[in-house]
Design a protein around this motif. Structure first.
Motif: not given
Ligand code: GLY
Length: 387
Positions: A44, A338, A256, A50, A269, A312
């Protein structure tokens, strides 16, 4: 100038590509280039949906990267001969109950204060756009500027573009930063080889804080935040199952659904602080499917093709660390949390400029690693990388 890139995820690859385009000699060190968090990510490009309170500075960088995406994807596709799955499809963020609706209203107000474009829709208007949505949807935000890219295709195209630009790949693990005479001088690889260079860029994603030899005061304060993601297959047919990214906050958790033109539907997620664990758990899959099913009930009929977890790279302020550190010869491109896929184009441009001139371009200056200099004591406890 010889640059060694520690890490061959999308951030390391885009930096390598842009640096090679500027005439630098570039070596990427990674046992598995093209891997990393982008292999799990949904892709995304959600600068507007976000947006978080207190992250207006990060918004500027996110928007700068989003604006570059169409041209970046076209250039990369042209150079590599590979489609990167960039899709200007927009996003619909919906609310399922009164609490979600209040949360979305607050987000809408924040977006308006920041001068962003989003449109409030009733539940009926949301379902008119996306007929597979649950009948109980209470309203939503239409964000036509938040698009998507396929991170796996992006990584593959960057690998090809790097190779075409003369980037050399060393399929080995970086074991230690070599420091001498008060500057970074190169990298020791796990196979015992030493790579001498003029500049090292640490782009190791969530592992960026674990490279031995990096002095404590410049060690990036990056920690892993686990995300579990599912991949489903949508049926072919004239009417798309979903025509844009659909997302919601359900019971406080983000869910999402990212539909690709090739029939893949990515569901994400989780966000879990569990260190280096990348186990796909029954609980994680259950929660994602439960929340996604509340959003789009027909989704449970679809084949489940894949489950995965990635890490992440998160910094203390959720924003990346870009550019020169206090140690000459060491630059950072990490901590994208993210937004790694979204920030790929602007990171490549900013780091290539910084390598060439020693200065970050203005848009990236707030993200200097030096903003954490005073918190060196709060840097993560060093854990040596496994050999
Ligand atoms: N930007 C989406 C995530 O990190 O889940």
């Amino acid at each position: 100038m010889h640059v060694v890139m520690v890490g061959g995820g999308v951030i390391g690859l885009v930096t390598a590509w842009r640096a090679a385009q500027r005439g630098m000699r570039v070596t990427v060190v990674d046992p598995e280039p093209g891997g990393g968090a982008a292999r799990v990510a949904a892709g995304m490009l959600a600068a507007v949906t976000e947006l978080h309170f207190g992250e207006e500075t990060l918004l500027t960088l996110n928007l700068a990267s989003a604006e570059r995406y169409a041209a970046f994807a076209a250039e990369l596709s042209e150079v590599s001969g590979q489609d990167v799955g960039y899709r200007a499809c927009g996003t619909l963020a919906v609310a399922l109950d009164a609490d979600d609706r209040a949360h979305l209203r607050e987000l809408h107000a924040l977006q308006q204060r920041c001068g962003l474009t989003s449109q409030w829709l009733t539940g009926r208007e949301c379902r008119r756009l996306e007929p597979m949505l649950a009948p109980g949807v209470r309203g939503g935000l239409r964000v036509d500027g938040d698009h998507q890219v396929d991170p796996r295709r992006l990584a593959a195209a960057l690998l090809t573009a790097c190779a075409a630009a003369g980037v050399v790949f060393r399929r080995a693990r970086a074991q230690r930063l070599l420091v001498g005479g008060d500057r970074a001088r190169g990298v020791l690889l796990a196979d015992g080889a030493e790579l001498a260079c003029d500049q090292v860029v640490l782009a190791g994603g969530s592992e960026s804080g674990r490279l031995a030899g990096v002095p404590d005061d410049v060690l990036p304060p990056v920690r892993p935040v686990k995300g579990q993601v599912l991949r489903l297959r949508m049926p072919p047919g004239p009417a798309p199952f979903l025509s844009r990214t659909v997302r919601a906050v359900v019971r406080g958790g983000q869910v999402y659904l990212v539909p690709r033109t090739d029939g893949e539907l990515v569901v994400g997620a989780t966000s879990e602080e569990l260190g280096w664990d990348t186990t796909v758990t029954a609980g994680g899959v259950y929660e994602l499917l439960r929340d996604a099913h509340e959003l789009v009930p027909g989704l449970t009929e679809l084949p489940l093709a894949e489950t995965r977890a990635g890490l992440r790279p998160c910094s203390p302020d959720n924003a990346p660390l870009l550019g020169p550190t206090a140690l000459p010869g060491l630059q950072l491109a990490t901590g994208h949390h993210r937004n790694g896929v979204l920030l790929t184009p602007v990171t490549g441009d900013a780091l290539a400029a910084s390598l060439a001139t020693g200065e970050l371009p203005e848009v990236a200056r707030p993200f200097t690693p030096r903003r954490f200099a005073h918190t060196a004591a709060g840097a993560p406890v060093r854990q040596e990388l496994p050999v």
